[in-house]
Design a protein around this motif. Structure first.
Motif: not given
Length: 213
Positions: A54-55, A57-65
């Protein structure tokens, strides 16, 4: 009795005998808060949160808020109830991009105060535990307080008084009170460093020029 935002402002004006500055005293506290956010890393600021899909940023990528009160990471773990949690390694952005997105999740880099990137890319079911230094709650209403003001009021008081004297151009008194606040900050940073197994004290902060050395 512990201080609140209201009683802190009253004490600042009382200790400096400057009741004429009641209309701007909140600004000095705001400036002290900025110093605390930049310099203090004490045990009371350590907290934890789980990052999940849920955190992302973009589906299937390793970026999190990151949490909105994030200041600095102490540790990231990939949670694994079967084999034990995996401590992730902080690396530079350039080094992180050398790893394949399909690799095991082992590295991370903080891109900004609101975003972190992992490599490899966590799956949708992965949970990542973040232990971090959180920003103390800022003061707004007169009754507001926080754990730093309650337990270490000298930091807020002397940092705010330093800002007041800088405003009135009494630079000698500003530096004197600023150093008291800095000494208290450095002591707490050292205590936190010992507690977590490494010195976390940051570099000297020059209160006269308001810049980091």
């Amino acid at each position: 009795m512990s201080l609140t935002f209201s009683t802190l402002k009253t004490q600042i004006l009382g200790d400096t005998h400057r009741s004429d500055l009641s209309g701007v005293v909140a600004n000095f506290v705001r400036q002290a808060e900025g110093l605390i956010y930049r310099r203090l890393r004490c045990a009371e600021m350590i907290t934890r949160v789980d990052l999940t899909d849920a955190d992302r940023v973009t589906a299937d990528e390793g970026f999190y808020t990151l949490p909105s009160d994030y200041l600095e990471a102490r540790a990231f773990y990939l949670k694994d109830t079967t084999n034990g949690d995996v401590l992730l390694e902080p690396v530079s952005l350039a080094e992180l991009r050398r790893y394949s997105s399909s690799a095991n999740v082992r590295q991370y880099t903080v891109i900004s105060d609101r975003e972190v990137e992992f490599r490899g890319v966590p799956s949708t079911s992965d949970e990542l535990e973040l232990i971090y230094f959180a920003r103390p709650a800022a003061f707004s209403a007169d009754g507001d307080d926080n754990s730093i003001l309650t337990r270490h009021e000298a930091i807020y008081l002397h940092a705010s008084i330093s800002m007041l004297y800088a405003y009135t151009q009494d630079l000698e008194l500003s530096a004197s009170h600023g150093q008291i606040a800095l000494d208290a900050i450095e002591t707490l940073n050292e205590q936190a460093g010992r507690m977590i197994g490494g010195n976390n004290t940051l570099g000297y902060y020059d209160l006269n020029s308001w810049g980091a050395r």
